[in-house]
Design a protein around this motif. Structure first.
Motif, PDB file in Angstrom:
ATOM      1  N   GLU A 496      36.819  40.975  37.796  1.00 23.22           N
ATOM      2  CA  GLU A 496      37.837  40.092  38.388  1.00 23.22           C
ATOM      3  C   GLU A 496      38.997  40.916  38.751  1.00 23.22           C
ATOM      4  O   GLU A 496      39.468  40.723  39.898  1.00 23.22           O
ATOM      5  N   SER A 497      39.667  41.575  38.078  1.00 19.11           N
ATOM      6  CA  SER A 497      40.945  42.220  37.917  1.00 19.11           C
ATOM      7  C   SER A 497      40.894  43.336  38.958  1.00 19.11           C
ATOM      8  O   SER A 497      41.647  43.339  39.972  1.00 19.11           O
ATOM      9  N   ALA A 498      39.849  44.001  39.123  1.00 18.17           N
ATOM     10  CA  ALA A 498      39.630  45.231  39.894  1.00 18.17           C
ATOM     11  C   ALA A 498      39.391  44.684  41.384  1.00 18.17           C
ATOM     12  O   ALA A 498      40.238  45.242  42.302  1.00 18.17           O
ATOM     13  N   VAL A 499      38.734  43.606  41.631  1.00 20.61           N
ATOM     14  CA  VAL A 499      38.366  43.220  42.856  1.00 20.61           C
ATOM     15  C   VAL A 499      39.671  42.524  43.359  1.00 20.61           C
ATOM     16  O   VAL A 499      40.031  43.022  44.645  1.00 20.61           O
ATOM     17  N   HIS A 501      42.704  43.357  42.732  1.00 14.51           N
ATOM     18  CA  HIS A 501      43.712  44.365  42.928  1.00 14.51           C
ATOM     19  C   HIS A 501      43.716  44.880  44.016  1.00 14.51           C
ATOM     20  O   HIS A 501      44.476  45.365  45.059  1.00 14.51           O
ATOM     21  N   VAL A 502      42.219  45.327  44.632  1.00 19.90           N
ATOM     22  CA  VAL A 502      42.053  45.961  45.645  1.00 19.90           C
ATOM     23  C   VAL A 502      41.952  44.936  47.128  1.00 19.90           C
ATOM     24  O   VAL A 502      42.319  45.416  48.176  1.00 19.90           O
ATOM     25  N   GLY A 503      41.475  43.720  46.705  1.00 21.15           N
ATOM     26  CA  GLY A 503      41.406  42.964  48.042  1.00 21.15           C
ATOM     27  C   GLY A 503      40.115  42.906  48.743  1.00 21.15           C
ATOM     28  O   GLY A 503      39.431  43.777  48.551  1.00 21.15           O
ATOM     29  N   VAL A 504      39.675  41.901  49.330  1.00 16.70           N
ATOM     30  CA  VAL A 504      38.439  41.796  49.954  1.00 16.70           C
ATOM     31  C   VAL A 504      38.331  41.493  51.421  1.00 16.70           C
ATOM     32  O   VAL A 504      39.113  40.689  51.766  1.00 16.70           O
TER      33      VAL A 504
END
Length: 739
Positions: A496-499, A501-504
């Motif tokens: 969740e944190s990584a997703v 952080h990057v954005g979708v």
């Protein structure tokens, strides 16, 4: 500003404002944070805000706490609320027994750990039949009271003779005295201060001992066949290894501690001085410790050691997983993915630079088929047909034989643009057999889907790896030996944190990726994709409000993390939250520029020249938020992963026989564990850089020095061809001698 509810729900009851404030004060002290920061964070969490949202868009309110600090608060407030609920439950049960005193209630309320509460509750817990309870049924409690009064005069046996009663099963004075001793022993064992002291002493002075159940048998646990180490000094990986050996019935593991100091301590609490029962009480104390205290304290201490070891293992897995998820994407290349195998052949999948599948095939260049010529023809055909620039090979079975073959194909072509790469294929088979993969590629078999996953992992690691159950990715140590529920929760948090952080990109993201966006669950994610398929690409963030089950709170939490790269409104491709769009519009009016200039060098130069401190006051916005806005405007559409170095592309293969001590190599970190890091240097097995070889200085933990995906320079220390092991160092031999 977020406010705490007058009474916060906990279980079946409510926490009073006073109790909640006590929790906040405790967390503030524990984490060295201000009361305001903790109070505000707890309020925001209680309102249903997610950690990524709070960390990114509520910085002024929390004093710019980062995700880790916010999660620490969340974890502690959850624990302490549960603790308060348990305290109330224990107080209720004891009160119903008419045994609750003001002093006891105060002690329970002051407890700061669940173990303290359980120790205080222990004497009042309903027990199964014990020697003490049987003695009480026989009417021997008054005799126990007499012994505990420690009379100066009197014969214990003569006193015990008064309680002989054949009808009650007390045949002799010795029987009566033994029953009284059993009652006293249980009373000693149930004393909360005694248990706390013995637990602490056992942890500090205890020695973990492991022995082989069958010393003549070979196993991976041979170093533990006759092993002892102070419990408090044992590193987590050794605790988990011992536990596994014990579970597999290979090892016998015990926690040994000297009993005499414990006897002395208990005696200091219960024996008042010389009396007619002094020797008797020493016997009772020895029995209470050996029979009742030691076994349960050993379980508790080993449980505590295991919990700490599990937390460390989970932390390592989580850190490695985050590094893996945030690997930089390799963009703009058509990729040939290879899922290696022996008998069934290597499955191939070509994907274009967007990850779209172009073609699948199978070749047999490895034993037992060895059809290298046919395989080379198929590889060359696909490379030429689709202008393939990168071949990606999974690191599973037959990977190094496949690598050797691919290196030969590249050498024969003499194509300077073509290279290959080995990627971690852990979890590819799990994904390939999943319902998600079946829906994505219904016409492919399992191995062909795996080849597609391997190819895509290099193009966008995050988008591909979120399709796999996190623990199946396998970048840690002893992940199968830890509490799976805790592991799952921790790894989900990392993803969740990584997703976020990057954005979708909302117009290309899969339901699996969208389900990790702040505030979005699996159902909402599927609804977003369904809406996109039925209505075409989203043109604006506002459109997402039309998606079924995506309510106002979900929209608030997720929208800043969802991007629309080619929409109607330029700000929709930035991390700027729509709640701040008005701030941006006023800023642009002041600068006399248009939104259409977003991304231009001219605008970036104007923004860089601004003074955020002054501007924040003029625009009526918090300084942290303004800084984030300015950064987003200067680099719209930026992918934070692109700042990391790309993986090492190879064109030729090394053999372990090629290595010699002192040789300098370039490698990629594949796994980080407690005692070092494994580095891919292009041979069959990864080499190990022991923690002592990571740096010339002291290293507390390997993760302080390296992360998965790091490109590192290493030197060969040792080569064991028979075992296929290579020892590496990151300490430059040319410099270390002078330092």
């Amino acid at each position: 500003m977020a406010q705490l509810d007058e009474n916060v729900e906990v279980g079946q009851g409510k926490l009073t404002p006073e109790v909640l404030e006590r929790i906040i004060v405790q967390i503030s002290k524990e984490l060295s944070l201000s009361l305001k920061q903790v109070r505000t964070t707890v309020g925001l969490l209680d309102e249903g805000n997610t950690i990524p949202f709070i960390a990114r868009y509520r910085k002024e309110m929390t004093g710019e706490l980062d995700e880790n600090q916010l999660r620490d608060i969340e974890e502690r407030v959850h624990y302490l609320r549960n603790l308060e609920e348990r305290k109330r439950e224990v107080i209720r049960i004891i009160a119903e027994q008419d045994k609750l005193t003001t002093e006891l209630e105060s002690s329970i309320n002051k407890a700061v750990k669940l173990q303290e509460v359980e120790d205080l509750y222990r004497p009042y817990r309903q027990k199964r039949k014990t020697r003490a309870s049987v003695a009480k049924e026989k009417g021997l409690e008054p005799l126990a009271v007499w012994v505990l009064s420690q009379p100066k005069q009197g014969d214990p046996l003569a006193e015990a003779a008064k309680f002989v009663d054949a009808d009650k099963g007390v045949e002799t004075a010795d029987d009566a005295l033994q029953g009284a001793m059993d009652i006293i022993a249980e009373q000693i064992a149930d004393e909360a201060p005694v248990r706390a002291w013995v637990r602490r002493y056992t942890m500090d002075q205890g020695t973990m001992i492991s022995e082989a159940k069958s010393p003549e048998e070979e196993s991976v646990y041979e170093m533990y066949y006759n092993y002892r180490e102070p419990a408090k000094k044992m590193p987590p990986h050794r605790i988990l290894a011992m536990n596994r050996g014990e579970r597999e019935n290979v090892l016998k593991v015990t926690l040994e501690v000297e009993a005499e100091p414990i006897h002395r301590y208990i005696a200091s609490r219960f024996i008042k001085g010389q009396s007619s029962v002094e020797a008797l009480l020493h016997t009772v104390i020895a029995d209470a410790y050996k029979r009742l205290i030691a076994p349960s304290i050993e379980r508790e201490v080993r449980g505590e050691l295991t919990e700490k070891a599990e937390n460390q293992a989970i932390s390592i897995f989580a850190g490695n997983l985050r590094s893996l998820l945030l690997q930089p994407p390799v963009r703009g290349k058509n990729v040939l993915g290879v899922d290696p195998a022996y008998r069934t052949g290597c499955k191939l999948a070509v994907v274009d630079d967007t990850g779209k599948l172009l073609e699948v095939a199978v070749t047999y260049p490895t034993p037992p088929n060895n059809k290298k010529q046919e395989a080379a023809a198929k590889f060359n055909e696909l490379i030429d047909k689709y202008a393939v620039e990168l071949i990606v090979i999974g690191n599973g079975t037959a990977s190094r034989e496949s690598e050797q073959f691919v290196a030969e194909v590249i050498a024969q072509r003499q194509d300077k643009e073509l290279a290959y790469l080995i990627v971690n294929e852990a979890g590819a088979s799990v994904y390939s057999a999943s319902k998600l993969a079946q829906e994505e590629f219904p016409d492919l078999d399992v191995a062909e889907r795996s080849a597609v996953s391997i190819a895509r992992r290099i193009q966008d690691p995050l988008a591909e790896l979120v399709k796999i159950e996190p623990k199946a990715i396998g970048v840690g140590q002893y992940q199968h030996d830890v509490t799976q529920k805790n592991l799952d929760e921790s790894l989900k948090t990392v993803v969740e944190s990584a997703v976020n952080h990057v954005g979708v990109d909302v117009n290309t993201a899969s339901p699996a990726l969208l389900s990790y966006v702040s505030g979005v669950n699996a159902t909402t994610a599927k609804n977003i994709v369904k809406f996109r398929e039925e209505n075409g690409k989203f043109k604006s963030r506002k459109q997402l409000q039309k998606v079924p089950r995506l309510g106002a709170k979900t929209f608030e939490q997720c929208i800043g993390f969802l991007r629309i790269s080619e929409g109607d409104y330029p700000l929709d491709r930035t991390p700027i939250h729509p709640e701040s769009y008005d701030v941006v519009n006023r800023l642009f009016q002041e600068l006399r520029v248009e939104l259409s200039q977003l991304g231009s060098k001219e605008l970036a130069a104007k923004l860089a020249a601004l003074e955020p401190e002054t501007l924040a006051v003029e625009l009526g916005v918090g300084l942290p938020t303004l800084r984030d806005i300015l950064d987003s405007l200067q680099r719209p559409g930026r992918d934070p992963r692109e700042e990391l170095p790309l993986p090492i592309f190879r064109t030729d293969v090394l053999k372990i026989e090629d290595l010699a001590p002192g040789m300098e190599l370039q490698g990629t970190v594949r796994n980080v564990i407690d005692f070092g890091a494994f580095v891919d240097i292009g041979i069959k097995n990864d080499g190990l850089v022991h923690i002592s070889q990571l740096s010339n200085g002291f290293v507390k933990h390997p993760m302080d020095i390296v992360s998965i995906g790091d490109n590192v320079t290493v030197w060969v220390l040792s080569v064991d061809i028979n075992k296929g092991r290579v020892g590496l160092t990151m300490r430059d031999p040319g410099k270390s001698a002078n330092q």
